[in-house]
Design a protein around this motif. Sequence first.
Motif, PDB file in Angstrom:
ATOM      1  N   PHE A 110     -24.373  22.468 -66.380  1.00 59.99           N
ATOM      2  CA  PHE A 110     -24.265  21.992 -64.995  1.00 59.99           C
ATOM      3  C   PHE A 110     -25.626  21.798 -64.328  1.00 59.99           C
ATOM      4  CE2 PHE A 110     -20.254  24.227 -65.858  1.00 59.99           C
ATOM      5  CZ  PHE A 110     -19.396  23.146 -65.716  1.00 59.99           C
ATOM      6  N   ASN A 111     -26.710  22.068 -65.066  1.00 59.68           N
ATOM      7  CA  ASN A 111     -28.073  21.863 -64.589  1.00 59.68           C
ATOM      8  C   ASN A 111     -28.313  22.571 -63.246  1.00 59.68           C
ATOM      9  OD1 ASN A 111     -30.689  20.931 -64.753  1.00 59.68           O
ATOM     10  ND2 ASN A 111     -30.213  18.987 -63.731  1.00 59.68           N
ATOM     11  N   ILE A 112     -28.035  23.883 -63.218  1.00 58.42           N
ATOM     12  CA  ILE A 112     -28.237  24.685 -62.003  1.00 58.42           C
ATOM     13  C   ILE A 112     -29.001  25.950 -62.357  1.00 58.42           C
ATOM     14  CG2 ILE A 112     -26.201  23.832 -60.772  1.00 58.42           C
ATOM     15  CD1 ILE A 112     -24.704  26.321 -61.626  1.00 58.42           C
ATOM     16  N   SER A 113     -29.556  26.578 -61.343  1.00 64.36           N
ATOM     17  CA  SER A 113     -30.312  27.807 -61.553  1.00 64.36           C
ATOM     18  C   SER A 113     -29.362  28.997 -61.713  1.00 64.36           C
ATOM     19  CB  SER A 113     -31.244  28.061 -60.361  1.00 64.36           C
ATOM     20  OG  SER A 113     -30.479  28.394 -59.222  1.00 64.36           O
ATOM     21  N   GLU A 114     -29.932  30.091 -62.165  1.00 59.74           N
ATOM     22  CA  GLU A 114     -29.142  31.309 -62.363  1.00 59.74           C
ATOM     23  C   GLU A 114     -28.548  31.793 -61.035  1.00 59.74           C
ATOM     24  OE1 GLU A 114     -29.667  35.779 -64.304  1.00 59.74           O
ATOM     25  OE2 GLU A 114     -31.431  34.509 -64.017  1.00 59.74           O
ATOM     26  N   LYS A 115     -29.356  31.797 -59.981  1.00 59.84           N
ATOM     27  CA  LYS A 115     -28.877  32.246 -58.677  1.00 59.84           C
ATOM     28  C   LYS A 115     -27.766  31.343 -58.153  1.00 59.84           C
ATOM     29  CE  LYS A 115     -30.252  33.330 -53.923  1.00 59.84           C
ATOM     30  NZ  LYS A 115     -28.895  33.396 -53.551  1.00 59.84           N
TER      31      LYS A 115
END
Length: 140
Positions: free
Chosen positions: A100-105
């Motif tokens: 989903f190309n998102i950061s861990e947070k």
Amino acid sequence: MASMNEAVKKVLEVNDPDLISGEFLNVRSAAKLLKASDKMIYHLINIGKLTAVNLSKRKTLLYRKDIDRLFELPPVVQLKELKPPPISECYNMGEAQRVFNISEKALFDIIKRNNLFKFQDGWYTYVAKSDLDGVFNPKA
């Protein structure tokens, strides 16, 4: 449980006829019965723990049965154990970040905000693919 019953019996053994006799109690008698203040009784009425009837501006009556119900224990609810889906149908956190190309947070915020079930197996934390796909692609 026995100590609760003993406490109720002690309160009921009081020899004050105003407290024990009758189906209805006024606020002051209810307060004496519970060894509480009038304000506490009004608070219990306001939050819905006790039902009361206002007969006039200065006369509020309560059912004695409602006061007795305060000491009843609620039924125990058995919770169902959540079984995690098979790992083949889940993303681990690293996979989900890449897909989903998102950061861990951002991923953890989405899981928390949508109340998604996540579980840990060994070193990895997993979330169901169908749950995350439903958040990112609601039409699918």
